[in-house]
Write an enzyme that holds these catalytic residues in place. Structure first.
Site, PDB file in Angstrom:
ATOM      1  N   PRO A 299       0.736  -1.230  -0.034  1.00 18.07           N
ATOM      2  CA  PRO A 299       0.054  -0.039   0.114  1.00 18.07           C
ATOM      3  C   PRO A 299       0.761   1.273  -0.206  1.00 18.07           C
ATOM      4  CG  PRO A 299       0.385  -0.946   2.280  1.00 18.07           C
ATOM      5  CD  PRO A 299       1.024  -1.838   1.344  1.00 18.07           C
ATOM      6  N   ARG A 301      -0.634   4.985  -1.323  1.00 24.79           N
ATOM      7  CA  ARG A 301      -1.594   6.119  -1.122  1.00 24.79           C
ATOM      8  C   ARG A 301      -2.555   6.124   0.084  1.00 24.79           C
ATOM      9  NH1 ARG A 301      -3.844   8.796  -5.675  1.00 24.79           N
ATOM     10  NH2 ARG A 301      -3.296   6.927  -6.727  1.00 24.79           N
ATOM     11  N   ARG A 337      -1.010  16.139  -9.710  1.00 27.33           N
ATOM     12  CA  ARG A 337      -2.268  15.191  -9.931  1.00 27.33           C
ATOM     13  C   ARG A 337      -3.341  15.626 -10.594  1.00 27.33           C
ATOM     14  NH1 ARG A 337      -4.569  12.782  -6.634  1.00 27.33           N
ATOM     15  NH2 ARG A 337      -4.822  10.762  -7.754  1.00 27.33           N
ATOM     16  N   CYS A 369       2.559  28.544 -16.817  1.00 21.33           N
ATOM     17  CA  CYS A 369       1.948  28.991 -18.389  1.00 21.33           C
ATOM     18  C   CYS A 369       1.370  27.859 -19.021  1.00 21.33           C
ATOM     19  CB  CYS A 369       3.170  29.687 -19.223  1.00 21.33           C
ATOM     20  SG  CYS A 369       3.996  31.051 -17.886  1.00 21.33           S
TER      21      CYS A 369
HETATM   22  N1  LLP Z   1       2.799  -1.680  -6.194  1.00 23.68           N
HETATM   23  C1  LLP Z   1       3.210  -1.306  -7.174  1.00 23.68           C
HETATM   24  C2  LLP Z   1       3.857  -2.405  -8.072  1.00 23.68           C
HETATM   25  C3  LLP Z   1       2.686  -0.224  -7.917  1.00 23.68           C
HETATM   26  O1  LLP Z   1       3.022  -0.101  -9.189  1.00 23.68           O
HETATM   27  C4  LLP Z   1       2.143   0.586  -7.172  1.00 23.68           C
HETATM   28  C5  LLP Z   1       1.790   2.051  -7.754  1.00 23.68           C
HETATM   29  C6  LLP Z   1       1.938   0.517  -5.785  1.00 23.68           C
HETATM   30  C7  LLP Z   1       2.257  -0.701  -5.398  1.00 23.68           C
HETATM   31  C8  LLP Z   1       1.186   1.474  -4.603  1.00 23.68           C
HETATM   32  O2  LLP Z   1      -0.107   1.696  -5.261  1.00 23.68           O
HETATM   33  P1  LLP Z   1      -1.168   2.604  -4.421  1.00 23.68           P
HETATM   34  O3  LLP Z   1      -1.456   1.653  -3.061  1.00 23.68           O
HETATM   35  O4  LLP Z   1      -0.460   3.726  -3.820  1.00 23.68           O
HETATM   36  O5  LLP Z   1      -2.270   2.838  -5.041  1.00 23.68           O
HETATM   37  N2  LLP Z   1       0.959   8.773  -9.511  1.00 23.68           N
HETATM   38  C9  LLP Z   1      -0.534   8.210  -9.391  1.00 23.68           C
HETATM   39  C10 LLP Z   1      -0.307   6.892  -8.923  1.00 23.68           C
HETATM   40  C11 LLP Z   1       0.752   5.773  -9.506  1.00 23.68           C
HETATM   41  C12 LLP Z   1       0.578   4.666  -8.710  1.00 23.68           C
HETATM   42  C13 LLP Z   1       1.519   3.574  -9.561  1.00 23.68           C
HETATM   43  N3  LLP Z   1       1.996   2.454  -9.079  1.00 23.68           N
HETATM   44  C14 LLP Z   1      -1.197   9.063  -8.736  1.00 23.68           C
HETATM   45  O6  LLP Z   1      -0.850  10.061  -8.415  1.00 23.68           O
HETATM   46  O7  LLP Z   1      -2.431   8.992  -8.630  1.00 23.68           O
END
Ligand code: LLP
Length: 443
Positions: A299, A301, A337, A369
């Site tokens: 996890p 986010r 974002r 810009c």
């Molecule tokens: N594991 C892997 C292999 C991943 O690629 C990711 C996220 C995570 C775990 C963690 O995912 P989370 O629990 O954070 O959803 N920049 C984008 C999000 C990109 C996520 C990429 N991979 C945003 O701001 O929404």
């Protein structure tokens, strides 16, 4: 899915009072204005200026504990590996490490950061679709707990590297379960056409092959279907397929010790219904309870998103014939974002006076810009004159880590609040920092 939908109806926006009610770490104080845990945000802005990222250590700890508790109460043998990419600051990593978190890393830099923050190598898993030979060598040298291999080609490369070093790498095969996880197109990762993972139908065969390779010990399977997932159904579908795969591999005579269930758990940016760790733990248990496997999670986010905000000041208030614009000193180079994923972030006024002023719609924008440099459209906010401060909420994940110096804007300062104390955890970049290392080859 809701928080990535470009067609929000502003009349459905949560009110400031609803945003506050959903975020127990924030309070509007009649004298001090907006307070994070025990620290008025004005005090931080007065001392370090804006834009500034502000994180709550207490929120990080309580979220990690809630996740660990949900996994434990479901009776799972599970280890969360915090996805470092969401926010890789050493103070964030160290706070989570103290709670017992491992790390999911995707680069040499993230691996080095995790180790530097005190996360032990046997709590680190390495994900990613394009690990270089140098990165694989480092992972083997550090003897991390697991390398999630995403292709037959990478498996061959790792076998050559590890056996050449006289070592054995513990490997999980990252499998692409071909499910649609919802969420924004740019962050969905578990469909057959995405670049990630090994095709489901090839996975059992590759596992058997892995068992024959020198320097490789296959220990399990991994999956990750996307990010900001607000519904448990895609998890259910993916985990059912992965559980089937575990049975198939075992029936062929191979050992499967561990299943890495990935990350992706969404958060309620707009106070929308979102799954809880208890719901996720139940989904994992339903799929894997009779398979006697260790569970890993990745996890990002969910742990850090709600623990951070971006504190900004109004540069000017501009009225055009059609629109009231509130121009901030924060921009898309700080928090990308909204520009990149059409993401919705709550925005609250910081001063106690602004908090009780009448609301009217405005567009909240940055000074860069590009029209995409827009944090919010038709957002109901008070008048907000120059110098007024706002907090852009739920910015702890994929905020500071995705920032850039675009428009020659120095990187914002970062602050960690812990109870009623606070610490600058990254100084604001100076303009000299911007061109440090640049060379002008003109005589
Ligand atoms: N594991 C892997 C292999 C991943 O690629 C990711 C996220 C995570 C775990 C963690 O995912 P989370 O629990 O954070 O959803 N920049 C984008 C999000 C990109 C996520 C990429 N991979 C945003 O701001 O929404």
């Amino acid at each position: 899915m809701a928080s990535h939908d470009t067609s929000f109806d502003p009349s459905d926006d949560p009110s400031p009072a609803e945003l506050l009610a959903g975020r127990p770490n924030l309070k509007q104080h009649a004298m001090d204005g907006l307070v994070l845990d025990g620290v008025p945000l004005n005090r931080i802005a007065d001392a370090v200026g804006t834009p500034t990222w502000v994180y709550s250590a207490g929120t990080l700890r309580s979220r990690y504990r809630a996740l660990a508790k949900a996994l434990k109460e479901a009776g799972l043998d599970a280890q969360p590996h915090y996805a470092v990419k969401a926010n890789d600051h050493l103070a964030i990593l160290a706070t989570l490490a103290k709670e017992g978190a491992g790390a999911d890393v995707v680069s040499e830099g993230e691996l080095r950061r995790a180790l530097k923050a005190g996360i032990p190598a046997d709590h680190i898993v390495y994900s990613g679709v394009g690990k270089s030979a140098r990165e694989l060598r480092l992972a083997v040298t550090e003897n991390i707990s697991q390398i999630n291999v995403e292709s037959a080609e990478e498996l061959a490369m790792l076998s050559a590297i590890a056996s050449g070093m006289g070592r054995t790498a513990r490997v999980a095969l990252r499998v692409n379960p071909d499910v649609e996880a919802g969420g924004h197109e740019k962050i969905s990762t578990g469909r057959a056409t995405d670049k990630f993972g090994i095709a489901f139908d090839h996975a059992a065969e590759l596992y058997a092959h892995a068992a024959t390779l020198p320097g490789i010990e296959p220990i399990g399977v991994a999956t990750h279907i996307g990010s900001q997932i607000l519904d448990l159904a895609p998890y259910r579908a993916a985990y059912a397929r992965i559980a089937d795969l575990v049975r198939t591999i075992r029936n062929a005579g191979y050992r499967v010790e561990t299943v890495d269930c990935g990350g992706g758990l969404g958060i309620p940016y707009r106070n929308e219904p979102a799954p809880s760790p208890t719901g996720l733990a139940g989904t994992i248990k339903a799929a894997f309870h009779n398979l006697d496997v260790r569970i890993a999670l990745e996890p990002g986010r969910w742990l850090v998103g709600p623990a951070g905000l971006l504190l900004a000041s109004v540069v000017l208030a501009k009225q055009t014939p059609s629109t009231r614009f509130v121009v901030l000193d924060a921009a898309m180079n700080d928090l990308v974002r909204p520009a990149m994923y059409d993401a919705w972030h709550g925005i609250l006024p910081v001063s106690a006076t602004d908090a009780v002023a009448p609301l009217s719609p405005c567009d909240v924008v940055g000074p860069v810009c590009e029209s995409g440099d827009t944090f919010a459209r038709s957002r109901a906010l008070p008048p907000l004159s120059p110098g007024a401060r706002v907090a852009i909420l739920d910015a702890g994940a994929y905020g500071s880590v995705m920032s850039s110096p675009y428009n020659a804007r120095p990187r914002a300062a970062e602050v960690m609040v812990d109870g009623d104390t606070w610490t600058v955890i990254r100084e604001r970049q100076t303009h000299e920092d911007l061109w440090a290392g640049e060379v002008v080859p003109i005589p």
